[in-house]
Each structure stands twice: as C-alpha cells, then as structure tokens.
Design an enzyme around this catalytic site. Structure first.
Site, mmCIF file in Angstrom:
data_model
loop_
_atom_site.group_PDB
_atom_site.id
_atom_site.type_symbol
_atom_site.label_atom_id
_atom_site.label_comp_id
_atom_site.label_asym_id
_atom_site.label_seq_id
_atom_site.Cartn_x
_atom_site.Cartn_y
_atom_site.Cartn_z
ATOM 1 N N CYS A 116 -23.453 -44.730 9.264
ATOM 2 C CA CYS A 116 -23.895 -43.333 9.202
ATOM 3 C C CYS A 116 -24.115 -42.854 7.769
ATOM 4 O O CYS A 116 -24.726 -41.813 7.544
ATOM 5 C CB CYS A 116 -22.904 -42.445 9.929
ATOM 6 S SG CYS A 116 -22.792 -42.876 11.670
ATOM 7 N N HIS A 256 -23.883 -35.248 7.890
ATOM 8 C CA HIS A 256 -24.145 -36.236 8.939
ATOM 9 C C HIS A 256 -23.777 -35.597 10.282
ATOM 10 O O HIS A 256 -22.760 -34.922 10.399
ATOM 11 C CB HIS A 256 -23.286 -37.483 8.686
ATOM 12 C CG HIS A 256 -23.245 -38.413 9.849
ATOM 13 N ND1 HIS A 256 -24.386 -38.889 10.449
ATOM 14 C CD2 HIS A 256 -22.202 -38.929 10.555
ATOM 15 C CE1 HIS A 256 -24.041 -39.673 11.462
ATOM 16 N NE2 HIS A 256 -22.730 -39.714 11.549
ATOM 17 N N ASN A 286 -26.180 -38.305 17.642
ATOM 18 C CA ASN A 286 -25.885 -38.989 16.384
ATOM 19 C C ASN A 286 -26.850 -40.172 16.229
ATOM 20 O O ASN A 286 -26.706 -41.182 16.910
ATOM 21 C CB ASN A 286 -24.434 -39.472 16.405
ATOM 22 C CG ASN A 286 -24.032 -40.224 15.149
ATOM 23 O OD1 ASN A 286 -24.874 -40.529 14.300
ATOM 24 N ND2 ASN A 286 -22.756 -40.541 15.024
HETATM 25 O O1 UT7 Z 1 -20.846 -41.295 12.917
HETATM 26 C C1 UT7 Z 1 -19.586 -41.715 13.284
HETATM 27 C C2 UT7 Z 1 -19.660 -41.966 14.753
HETATM 28 N N1 UT7 Z 1 -18.564 -41.590 15.556
HETATM 29 C C3 UT7 Z 1 -17.904 -40.419 15.498
HETATM 30 O O2 UT7 Z 1 -18.087 -39.581 14.673
HETATM 31 C C4 UT7 Z 1 -16.916 -40.207 16.611
HETATM 32 C C5 UT7 Z 1 -15.835 -39.247 16.236
HETATM 33 N N2 UT7 Z 1 -15.076 -38.923 17.422
HETATM 34 C C6 UT7 Z 1 -15.519 -38.042 18.333
HETATM 35 O O3 UT7 Z 1 -16.593 -37.456 18.214
HETATM 36 C C7 UT7 Z 1 -14.617 -37.753 19.512
HETATM 37 O O4 UT7 Z 1 -13.377 -38.408 19.324
HETATM 38 C C8 UT7 Z 1 -15.223 -38.175 20.883
HETATM 39 C C9 UT7 Z 1 -16.422 -37.280 21.210
HETATM 40 C C10 UT7 Z 1 -15.650 -39.629 20.846
HETATM 41 C C11 UT7 Z 1 -14.202 -37.996 21.988
HETATM 42 O O5 UT7 Z 1 -13.757 -36.649 22.003
HETATM 43 P P1 UT7 Z 1 -12.212 -36.321 21.984
HETATM 44 O O6 UT7 Z 1 -12.097 -34.878 22.054
HETATM 45 O O7 UT7 Z 1 -11.582 -37.015 20.793
HETATM 46 O O8 UT7 Z 1 -11.731 -36.966 23.333
HETATM 47 P P2 UT7 Z 1 -10.555 -38.028 23.562
HETATM 48 O O9 UT7 Z 1 -11.014 -39.378 23.178
HETATM 49 O O10 UT7 Z 1 -9.276 -37.485 23.002
HETATM 50 O O11 UT7 Z 1 -10.445 -37.975 25.131
HETATM 51 C C12 UT7 Z 1 -9.977 -36.791 25.820
HETATM 52 C C13 UT7 Z 1 -10.162 -37.021 27.303
HETATM 53 C C14 UT7 Z 1 -9.654 -38.368 27.767
HETATM 54 O O12 UT7 Z 1 -9.126 -38.195 29.083
HETATM 55 P P3 UT7 Z 1 -7.549 -38.051 29.326
HETATM 56 O O13 UT7 Z 1 -6.947 -39.322 28.797
HETATM 57 O O14 UT7 Z 1 -7.144 -36.836 28.539
HETATM 58 O O15 UT7 Z 1 -7.459 -37.887 30.794
HETATM 59 C C15 UT7 Z 1 -10.879 -39.212 27.852
HETATM 60 O O16 UT7 Z 1 -10.777 -40.247 28.787
HETATM 61 O O17 UT7 Z 1 -11.562 -36.983 27.601
HETATM 62 C C16 UT7 Z 1 -11.906 -38.182 28.297
HETATM 63 N N3 UT7 Z 1 -13.254 -38.527 27.969
HETATM 64 C C17 UT7 Z 1 -14.319 -38.033 28.602
HETATM 65 N N4 UT7 Z 1 -14.426 -37.177 29.632
HETATM 66 C C18 UT7 Z 1 -15.655 -36.868 30.057
HETATM 67 C C19 UT7 Z 1 -13.703 -39.347 26.964
HETATM 68 N N5 UT7 Z 1 -15.040 -39.397 26.970
HETATM 69 C C20 UT7 Z 1 -15.440 -38.590 27.981
HETATM 70 C C21 UT7 Z 1 -16.719 -38.218 28.467
HETATM 71 N N6 UT7 Z 1 -16.763 -37.344 29.505
HETATM 72 N N7 UT7 Z 1 -17.859 -38.692 27.946
#
Ligand code: UT7
Length: 331
Positions: A116, A256, A286
């Site tokens: 990125c 970014h 992204n």
């Molecule tokens: O350029 C660099 C590229 N990458 C990044 O910048 C990624 C940086 N990270 C993020 O943007 C976030 O961490 C994510 C968008 C990937 C995830 O969001 P989050 O708020 O950190 O969610 P999480 O991983 O803490 O998950 C929370 C819950 C989980 O369920 P439980 O365990 O609480 O029941 C996940 O399984 O949300 C669930 N979950 C989803 N639910 C619906 C994870 N992905 C999804 C989804 N739809 N797509």
C-alpha cells in the site's frame, strides 16, 4: 552544498476498470452485510477487472492519461517506477510492459514492492532522480489488481480490496510548488500480518500451495489496523514538525485508503477536520498502490486541490511499509 533542483508532480492520471463489485454482490458470496461493511470499513463498492485484464492494462491507461494531461508523448519519459504487489508476472517487471506500450523508447525503470506504500515509494524514487539532475521527466505509478489474489470466500479480506491505478509525471519545479520532504520506514517484524505466502521462493506454486489457499492474501486485520493508525500518525507528525508545520497548515490530507476508521483515527490525532481529508474508499475500496493517486484525483474533481496547497500524503502497507510525503501542489 544545498541541492538546487526541486521536483514537482506536473500531471496526474488515473484509471479504474468499469465493472463494480458492490456490498450487495458480496452479501451473495460470503456471510456479511452491507451495514457491517459500511460501519467497519466505509466501503460501499469496488471496481474490479474482467478476466484477462492485468495490472499493466490499468497502469498503461493511467500513464497515458497523465501524459495527455501534460501534453507530452511517452517518448519524453526517461524512467518509470511502478509500485505494485500484483505484477502481471513475477518477472519481467510490469514497468517494462508499461514502457513498451506507452512508447517510452529509451526509458528505464523497475517495479517497487511496497504494497500500500507502493505509490509513495515510487514517487520518492522519481523525485530523487529528478532532484539529482539525472532525469527531467519520470513516471511514478501505483497500480494493483488485488482481485487476482483475493479469496472471495474469505469475508475478512474480500470486502476490503479493489483494483485501480494512478500515475504522475515528475519533473523539475519552476516555482515554490514542489515536493518538500519524504519519510519512509520498513518493519519486517510485521511481515506475516499481511502477506501472500504462496508463489514465491519460500513456497513455490504447487497443487499443495493452491489447496492450502496460499496464493491468496492473508491478513491479521486488527494488527494491521493498530499499526496503521499509529504509524500514519507518527510519520505525519514527524514530517510536519521537521519542516516547521503543524496539522493546522495542511490544506489537504491524502491518506492511503485502507479503512475509513483508520483514516479518521489518524486525522483526529493530527487535529485535522473532515473538510481537509480526502476519503473515496466508499467508491473504490482499498486499491493498494492505487489509492493515493486515486484520492488526489477525487480531490481535484471536487475542486479541493489547488496550486500551492500544502498536501500531506501518508501510507502504511504490508511489510510493514510506511511512507509520508509533504508537497506544495503544483498542477
Ligand atoms: O492497506 C492495508 C490493508 N489492510 C488493512 O488496512 C486492514 C486493517 N484492518 C481492518 O480494516 C479491520 O480489522 C477489518 C475491516 C479487516 C475487520 O474489522 P474489525 O472491526 O477489526 O473486525 P474483527 O476482525 O475484530 O471482527 C469482528 C467480528 C468478528 O466476529 P466475532 O468473532 O466478534 O463474532 C468477525 O468474525 O466481525 C466478524 N467479521 C465480519 N462480519 C461480517 C469479520 N469480517 C466480517 C465481514 N462481515 N466481512
């Protein structure tokens, strides 16, 4: 002795493929919802390529558009630096394919793998070759076809990424509007927080690597999130301070576009209000190395980027790679 040559961005071109992948489309592919995606990331849709379209195809369109804006043919370009993690092939470099297709006979260049931060690293490279006096007209490109390495059964990654490209012409500045400063860092202790494990020399492509889905992006979302907020803020603060500025002086912050919450957390720490931040993640997702030039283009289209404006750009990507740059907008 002071370096007398300064470099500026003299033209900008971007390209995204026409096909849309909306949150409604993703709801049919994985267990997710439009509401969750918007709330957790700010993304509403992404552009993705049709089968057969590669990163060079996007980069060439963006480069041609930048050349057209500058009013010069490809033959005037002396070097091409292309940030990407989705090259057309492992080798040759996608920069070579772009060089041929835009008619940049006599130019040289290479790809830069900084995820990125790819565009910021390519821009820094282009700027340094111009500032050194080695070249007068250089292309810096950020381009990725992330859809080629995304597992559309993995809801943690498939909702985030899109495809897109941006290119800028870099040449010597003629007035006070130029690239002021850059900061870069890499931190390999985070290498496995965001990576594609298969297809390289560690795990060459095989039936086994494909069965284990090693040819897709793997991500520890929360680790990347925390690192991104911290580093985007720290590098932005440092680059402003060491050039005698504060957040109040910034006309436009072009971060970014990884997650709306990452951008807003960093901006809040920098004391930047929403009217001075460019966010277009809702439209493109992204696009990895494409996000910053695409965001610059959005700002221009919205009439928010004027000659002389103090512009801060910042990125964090897989590696980890970190980049920030400060400039007086020049085109
Ligand atoms: O350029 C660099 C590229 N990458 C990044 O910048 C990624 C940086 N990270 C993020 O943007 C976030 O961490 C994510 C968008 C990937 C995830 O969001 P989050 O708020 O950190 O969610 P999480 O991983 O803490 O998950 C929370 C819950 C989980 O369920 P439980 O365990 O609480 O029941 C996940 O399984 O949300 C669930 N979950 C989803 N639910 C619906 C994870 N992905 C999804 C989804 N739809 N797509």
């Amino acid at each position: 002795m002071a370096n007398l040559v300064r470099a500026k961005i003299s033209a900008l071109g971007t390209y995204v493929p026409p096909r849309l992948l909306t949150n409604a489309d993703l709801e049919k592919m994985v267990e997710t919802s439009n509401e969750w995606i918007i709330e957790r990331t700010g993304i509403r849709q992404r552009h993705i390529v049709d089968k057969g379209m590669a990163t060079s195809d996007l980069a060439i369109e963006a480069a041609k558009s930048a050349l057209q804006e500058r009013g010069i043919p490809g033959s005037k370009i002396e070097a091409i630096f292309l940030g990407t993690v989705t090259p057309d092939m492992l080798f040759p470099a996608t920069a070579c394919i772009v060089q041929d297709k835009i008619g940049a006979a006599g130019a040289w260049g290479y790809d830069i793998s900084a995820a990125c931060s790819g565009f910021v690293y390519a821009l820094q490279t282009a700027v340094k070759f111009v500032e050194s006096g080695a070249h007068k007209r250089v292309l810096a490109i950020g381009a990725d076809v992330m859809s080629s390495i995304i597992n559309y059964q993995d809801r943690a990654t498939c909702i985030i990424f899109g495809d897109g490209a941006g290119a800028v012409v870099v040449e010597p500045a003629t007035d006070g509007n130029y690239m002021i400063d850059f900061i870069h860092e890499i931190d390999g202790s985070g290498a496995c927080s965001l990576y594609m494990p298969g297809g390289g020399s560690r795990n060459p492509s095989s039936h086994e690597t494909v069965d284990k889905k090693m040819h897709y992006v793997h991500q520890d979302g929360q680790a990347v999130f925390k690192y991104a907020v911290r580093k985007m803020t720290e590098t932005s603060e440092t680059i402003l301070k060491r050039n005698g500025f504060t957040g109040k002086d910034v006309a436009l912050f072009v971060p970014h576009q990884a997650n709306r919450r990452i951008i807003m957390s960093a901006a809040e720490r920098l004391g930047l209000k929403e009217d001075r931040i460019v966010i277009n993640i809702d439209e493109y997702g992204n696009t990895t190395a494409g996000t910053i030039p695409l965001a610059m283009q959005t700002a221009r289209q919205q009439g928010r980027l004027k000659k002389g404006d103090l512009v801060l750009i910042a990125s964090v990507g897989a590696g980890f790679t970190v980049g920030a740059a400060l400039m007086r907008w020049a085109c």
